[in-house]
Design an enzyme around this catalytic site. Structure first.
Site, PDB file in Angstrom:
ATOM      1  N   SER A  75       0.792  -1.233   0.000  1.00 33.20           N
ATOM      2  CA  SER A  75       0.000   0.000   0.000  1.00 33.20           C
ATOM      3  C   SER A  75       0.822   1.281   0.000  1.00 33.20           C
ATOM      4  CB  SER A  75      -0.958   0.012   1.194  1.00 33.20           C
ATOM      5  OG  SER A  75      -2.033  -0.869   0.979  1.00 33.20           O
ATOM      6  N   LYS A 110      -0.001   3.597  -2.728  1.00 28.87           N
ATOM      7  CA  LYS A 110      -1.088   4.572  -2.620  1.00 28.87           C
ATOM      8  C   LYS A 110      -0.558   6.004  -2.603  1.00 28.87           C
ATOM      9  CE  LYS A 110      -4.688   1.784  -0.314  1.00 28.87           C
ATOM     10  NZ  LYS A 110      -4.107   0.425  -0.242  1.00 28.87           N
ATOM     11  N   SER A 131      -5.869   2.902   4.849  1.00 27.27           N
ATOM     12  CA  SER A 131      -5.343   2.249   3.650  1.00 27.27           C
ATOM     13  C   SER A 131      -6.455   1.507   2.913  1.00 27.27           C
ATOM     14  CB  SER A 131      -4.211   1.272   4.022  1.00 27.27           C
ATOM     15  OG  SER A 131      -3.366   1.037   2.945  1.00 27.27           O
TER      16      SER A 131
END
Length: 414
Positions: free
Chosen positions: A102, A105, A160
């Site tokens: 993640s 991101k 997340s």
């Protein structure tokens, strides 16, 4: 040797060196490989940012009085860099292409965040959540409920939430467009180790980044006030069930444990973000930014092979501690390069001579620029009166004064 023959030989050698430095963007540690396989970094890695960064193993140039690096470091790849000057103080396998989880991101936010007004609202459809991977991290977005863009970004940064990523991708124009623009933006930032398959960082074949690239991406994101705000938010209220005034909310907490703390782990003094990740194939990944004594450092750690609880955070904290003590006592091993469109404005950071396509092959930069201009997947091409002109559907805000001056003053205080 005749002059012409000598020139041709030099050009050929330079081309071969470039090709060996910019190998295809595929994972050197393939999904499904266990940690105990003792995977090794490739012999030839990218040299973007400096030749020393392309070498395997730990790279550091200690000067007189410089502290030695911490012994308790098990990350397959890590980097310590000055967020303002771009100097890389130390690194370990900086360009090793690994699954990012993640932390990817950050690239999603840096690409999409500037294009959607915070107060824009959207009613979620079943189809918006259909492709969220099984076992994904979620914030709790529900179909047939309305959310603001601000709500959704809190869900991305704090929890997340892959569900929030997919809804924002839908608002942006769909997942395929989002992925294409993220890859284009990575190239603009010269994050050439990075290849995006899924915008949320969920494990996907061929989805890779590197400690160098994630640090580069974080530095770009930190130029944006909204990015800094979301990355530094510890807790927030998120919309739940119901409608109107009767709608419930529930508290969400940032999963960045250097920001919020955890059992046996205190919040790191001066921390101001950025993003963590953890998946089966990527292991634990983290990029953090912290300020101390008027110095701002960025640290990325990927996939520590340690049984220590909160290892990725503990190792990041050790590297930050080292960096603040060593900053003026080491010779940099490289630099964080500038975005392509910010080059030539008085700072270091030379571009790589070629760009990588999404399949990892190479293409000439002149042809790439022509393709971008004709396709509308735009990077800023002109400045009028000091204001950046943005063209095309993909809006990437790049400031030619790179990075923004006095970042230390702009970071939230903790």
């Amino acid at each position: 040797m005749p002059a012409m023959k000598k020139t041709v030989l030099t050009v050929v050698c330079a081309s071969l060196m470039t090709m060996s430095a910019l190998t295809p963007a595929v994972a050197d540690d393939k999904p499904g490989k266990k940690k105990d396989d003792k995977a090794k970094p490739p012999a030839n890695m990218s040299t973007v940012g400096g030749a020393q960064l392309g070498k395997a193993g730990t790279q550091v140039n200690l000067g007189p009085g410089a502290p030695v690096l911490p012994k308790e470091l098990s990350g397959r790849s890590w980097i310590v860099a000055d967020a303002e000057s771009g100097e890389v103080l130390a690194a370990h396998n900086a360009h090793w292409r690994l699954p990012p989880a993640s932390t990817l991101k950050m690239l999603f936010a840096d690409t999409v965040l500037p294009t959607l007004p915070k107060d824009q609202v959207y009613k979620v459809k079943d189809s918006d959540l259909a492709d969220v991977g099984a076992g994904s991290s979620l914030v709790g977005v529900k179909e047939d409920h309305t959310y603001s863009v601000h709500d959704l970004w809190l869900g991305v940064f704090l929890r997340s939430g892959n569900d929030a990523v997919h809804v924002l991708s839908k608002m942006y124009g769909g997942v395929p467009k989002t992925v294409a623009d993220m890859n284009a933006h990575a190239e603009e930032l010269q994050a050439l180790d990075t290849h995006v398959v899924s915008p949320d960082g969920y494990d996907a074949e061929g989805q890779v980044s590197s400690a160098y690239d994630l640090t580069l991406i974080a530095r770009s994101g930190l130029q944006k006030a909204d990015f800094r705000e979301y990355a530094a938010t510890a807790t927030a209220d998120f919309p739940g069930e119901g409608k109107g005034k009767k709608r419930e909310t529930f508290e969400i907490q940032n999963t960045n444990r250097l920001l919020t703390g955890d059992y046996g782990l205190n919040p790191y003094k001066g921390i101001a973000g950025v993003k963590n990740g953890n998946t089966t194939h990527a292991g634990a990944t983290f990029t953090g930014v912290a300020e101390r004594d008027n110095k701002v450092l960025l640290v990325t750690v990927m996939n520590p092979d340690s049984d220590e609880q909160n290892a990725v955070y503990q190792e990041t904290a050790r590297l930050l501690d080292w960096g603040f003590k060593a900053a003026d006592k080491v010779t940099p091993v490289g630099e964080l390069v500038r975005p392509r469109s910010a080059e030539g404005s008085g700072s270091s950071g030379a571009a790589a001579p070629e760009k990588q396509k999404s399949d990892g092959s190479l293409k000439n930069t002149e042809h790439a620029a022509a393709e971008q201009g004709s396709s509308g997947v735009g990077i800023a091409l002109a400045i009028t009166g000091g204001v950046l002109l943005l063209i095309g559907a993909g809006v990437f805000v790049v400031n030619r004064r790179w990075p923004l001056p006095d970042l230390v003053r702009k970071l939230p205080r903790r």
